[in-house]
Design an enzyme around this catalytic site. Structure first.
Site, PDB file in Angstrom:
ATOM      1  N   GLY A 555       2.655  16.235 -10.331  1.00  0.00           N
ATOM      2  CA  GLY A 555       3.904  15.501 -10.472  1.00  0.00           C
ATOM      3  C   GLY A 555       4.837  16.100 -11.499  1.00  0.00           C
ATOM      4  CG  ASP A 670      -2.374  10.618 -14.421  1.00  0.00           C
ATOM      5  OD1 ASP A 670      -2.690   9.877 -13.463  1.00  0.00           O
ATOM      6  OD2 ASP A 670      -1.637  11.610 -14.283  1.00  0.00           O
TER       7      ASP A 670
END
Length: 864
Positions: A555, A670
């Site tokens: 990302g 994450d």
């Protein structure tokens, strides 16, 4: 690991039977069976064994070269290696196989040959010749070899002799390490020789020094190499990782007029743990993993540069997360500037200003390993204030502290000389007060004498209330104006930048939380304490970021493979110019990873920052990321069960380090398959700390208006309410466990029941008793059913809906490493999913996301 072959026993036994020398001896234990006791009418020969009641330990002779024989106690659980934990005759090896062990009528144990020559004997052989009433030798399930006058004697005070009084290289549960003042005897452990096949006494020893406040030192010959720090009522001051596992291991320290010793006990009888000194110079706590039949290193020391004794010299502090690691205490300067500049701090530091005794002040140092306590003043009845007053009056006193930290602290220890071997910890250390000249100490960090403090308090209290109300009012008005200013500024910025978004999360600057945006200047990168690469070097290494060098894309940017001019392979993470990760996340990732050192965390080699280019340089991982193999229909067959179990265990150890053992308590936020990298040997390494956050020592959870991470891995409380904690990472770990076992993604998993994701599917199989159906079909049948079921159960415990129900990572590591550990039954998991199949940082999407938690659906909108 110490190992040997039992084939030599048969050879020597045949030699013994065929020898022409015949000698008279009492009946021996049958060679075809093992006994649990040895009486005075029996002998134990080279090829015979004495077993503990349940078979955990055995006493027998062993050899590594068929030339020198030893009598030893070994674990009987690891049949391949037979770990030796005690050796009787390590100073006098047996050269003649026609040798046997005998218990005398006086209760002494001897090793003798056919000519009745004594090769080894218990230490009481020349001290006690009184006949005993039917003495008996037996080995207990604790590993203790004892001589008593009753076969069922369990009272150690009634043992005629016990091996626990004479440790070799291993401390077993129940063994004492320390001193008995009544008999003036010491118990310590000594390593084997340099080779692990020579049980004779080596150079490494672990001994207690009882003068002052007792500490335990690791020695290499006559040189101290590591210091445990004094016992503070909970743990040794220099071992902040020493957390008591109330359901498994308990640590004990005893000090009185008769003895001082350290010991540990096992609460969970199915757990096997031992403390050993290795010939290479390590102190190791090892635990036995039943399913894999191996010993694993649970803890060891010295583990880093600051564990080295006197690494930084007097009046300095060693901090592994600083660069250089040695720093003078405030009010001191390096004694040898030239050596100091070359990062050799062993000469220590000198005072900036002389003390005058009367007006001296005290600097408060928190979370440190107390200085060496061999030559100190000790009073266990004093309070900290009394200790400080006494130190103030004694001009020779250089510092003071509490002896124990439990119940608010108690006791007084005062140093009257140099302060040696101090190191800093993020958590788990102690408070130390260092004497300085008044001019060297700021008012806010001093501890004044109680008389001076009392007098000062009288004047302060008179106007204290007014000052507080005034300060609160000013602070409120200032914060209100600043908030309005930031909102206005943000509105203008959004109009200029369109949809670009800047993170409003807290920045991390020198380990302190701050929301001051000015501190995030893109040109202020000199505090990263990390090698910088010239951007042209990066361009050359990656062939100008060639598409052929591309390893993957996330990302926040693309990762490329590179090769430096000297040939070293690297992985280069080039942050996208329009990614959500700005300077704040970039600096955050650098600051965190550069301070983290663990075998299951990816190592950051350097960074590059030029104009709008932000680059991170990592060690190269040959097998790339876990998701590239795990979710590939062809490549996932290379992940057999043992490899998958090793990956699960490695990730767990890495998370445990982040949550508990590192300098900071770090929440990754994450954790997912694409952020687990695999090296050449398929060892897992956690990567990508851009979204990580540091917690304070007393902080259990935090809240954010900007939810970041990947749907499918996010815990319900984080995805829905922005609340994150260590239990958020535990949830993500649980999802990873289920994915590794099944080879399927949690998000995007579709079963016959469209309402179930992978977690829901796994939960249904578990309740129905069909959990083994979850295992990836590409795995062959060479796996342990119990090990798979244990991993599934641990995974389901980690993804339970309520954060408080989930285990900590220390419990997870313990459950994974012990086949017989008690594991709770899991409750229903949180079924949290994103509605979109696109994996993204949630903050970078303007679309609403739906989240279902056990059939209750809500809509989440990103906080702005």
């Amino acid at each position: 690991m110490k190992s040997f072959s039992f084939n030599t026993f048969q050879t020597l036994f045949l030699f013994y039977l065929s020898t022409s020398t015949i000698f008279f001896s009492p009946p021996s234990i049958s060679a075809s069976s093992s006994s649990s006791t040895l009486t005075t009418t029996q002998i134990l020969k080279i090829n015979q064994t004495l077993l503990s009641p349940t078979g955990i330990f055995q006493l027998s002779f062993f050899s590594y070269n068929n030339l020198s024989w030893y009598l030893g106690i070994r674990y009987n659980i690891d049949h391949d290696n037979r770990t030796v934990v005690w050796v009787a005759n390590r100073k006098t090896p047996i050269q003649n196989p026609n040798t046997f062990l005998k218990l005398t009528d006086t209760g002494n144990l001897i090793i003798t040959d056919q000519s009745n020559k004594i090769i080894w004997a218990t230490e009481k052989i020349n001290k006690n010749s009184t006949l005993k009433k039917n003495p008996i030798l037996q080995i207990l399930d604790s590993g203790n070899l004892v001589i008593s006058e009753s076969p069922n004697e369990n009272d150690p005070t009634k043992f005629l002799w016990q091996s626990f009084d004479f440790p070799t290289d291993t401390l077993l549960p129940g063994m004492k390490l320390g001193w008995n003042f009544d008999t003036n005897t010491e118990k310590h452990i000594n390593s084997w020789k340099v080779t692990d096949q020579d049980p004779s006494i080596g150079d490494i020893s672990f001994k207690m020094h009882y003068h002052g406040v007792p500490e335990i030192f690791l020695w290499n010959k006559n040189r101290r190499v590591y210091r445990s720090g004094p016992w503070n009522g909970k743990r040794f001051s220099g071992v902040p990782e020493m957390q008591p596992f109330t359901d498994s291991i308990q640590f004990t320290f005893v000090q009185n007029d008769h003895e001082v010793y350290y010991t540990f006990s096992i609460v969970n009888e199915s757990l096997f743990s031992r403390l050993s000194v290795d010939s290479i110079g390590e102190l190791q706590r090892l635990t036995w993993i039943h399913s894999r039949k191996i010993w694993t290193k649970f803890w060891y020391a010295p583990k880093d540069q600051c564990d080295n004794y006197k690494e930084c010299g007097p009046f300095s502090i060693c901090d592994t997360n600083a660069s250089p690691v040695c720093n003078c205490i405030k009010g001191f300067h390096p004694k040898n500037h030239q050596a100091w500049n070359l990062r050799d701090g062993s000469d220590g530091c000198l005072r900036d200003n002389k003390l005058d005794c009367v007006s001296d002040r005290f600097l408060h140092l928190g979370n440190v390993k107390l200085p060496e306590t061999s030559s100190v003043f000790v009073n266990r009845s004093m309070t900290l204030l009394e200790c400080g007053d006494l130190c103030q009056k004694n001009c020779s006193c250089t510092g003071y502290a509490n002896i124990e930290i439990v119940n608010g602290g108690s006791g007084c220890v005062m140093w009257l000389d140099q302060l040696i071997d101090i190191r800093a910890y993020p958590v788990g250390g102690q408070d130390l007060f260092v004497r300085l000249a008044a001019s060297d100490v700021d008012d806010e960090v001093v501890r004044e004498s109680s008389d001076r403090k009392t007098a000062k308090a009288i004047g302060i209290m008179a106007g204290g209330a007014a000052v507080i109300f005034l300060a609160v009012g000013i602070c409120f008005l200032w914060r209100k104006k600043k908030l309005q200013f930031l909102l206005n500024l943000k509105g203008k910025s959004e109009k200029r930048a369109g949809s670009s978004e800047k993170s409003q999360d807290l920045l991390i600057t020198e380990g302190v939380f701050t929301s001051n945006r000015e501190q995030s200047s893109e040109t202020n990168m000199d505090d990263l304490e990390l090698p910088f690469f010239d951007f042209n070097t990066i361009i050359m290494a990656t062939n100008n970021f060639s598409e052929q060098n591309k390893l993957g894309q996330g990302g926040f940017g693309i990762v490329y493979k590179g090769r430096l001019l000297e040939g070293k392979e690297i992985a280069v993470k080039r942050l996208s110019k329009n990614s959500g990760q700005g300077v704040e996340e970039f600096k955050n990732e650098v600051k965190l990873i550069v301070k983290l050192q663990h075998r299951n965390l990816v190592r950051l080699l350097g960074c590059s920052f030029q104009m709008d280019e932000k680059v991170l340089v990592y060690e190269y991982m040959e097998n790339r990321s876990l998701d590239a193999i795990l979710f590939d229909k062809v490549r996932r067959s290379s992940l057999d069960w043992q490899t998958r179990f090793n990956i699960i265990s490695g990730i767990a150890r890495g998370l445990l380090y982040l949550h508990q053992d590192s300098r900071f308590r770090i929440i990754h936020r994450d954790l997912k398959a694409s952020n687990i990298l695999l090296d050449r040997e398929m060892n897992p390494k956690i990567s990508d700390f851009g979204m990580a956050r540091i917690f304070g020592t007393d902080q259990t959870e935090a809240n954010t208006v900007r939810v970041v991470g990947t749907y499918g891995y996010m815990s319900p409380e984080y995805a829905m309410d922005g609340i994150f904690s260590v239990k958020s990472d535990v949830f993500s770990f649980g999802v990873l466990v289920m994915e590794i076992i099944s080879g399927k993604k949690n998000r995007g998993f579709y079963s016959a029941n469209k309402e179930l994701n992978l977690l829901g599917h796994s939960w249904k199989l578990w309740k129905d008793g069909n959990a083994l159906e979850l295992i990836d079909s590409s795995i062959d049948n060479s796996y342990s059913h119990s090990e798979v079921l244990r991993c599934i159960q641990v995974g389901l415990l980690c993804v339970q809906e309520r954060a408080e129900d989930r285990p900590t990572m220390s419990s997870v590591v313990l459950m994974l490493s012990s086949e017989t550990a008690t594991i709770a039954e899991p409750k229903n998991p949180g079924f949290c999913l994103g509605s979109t199949p696109i994996e993204t940082d949630s903050s970078s999407s303007k679309k609403d996301e739906s989240c279902t938690v056990n059939q209750v659906t809500c809509t989440m909108v990103d906080g702005r």
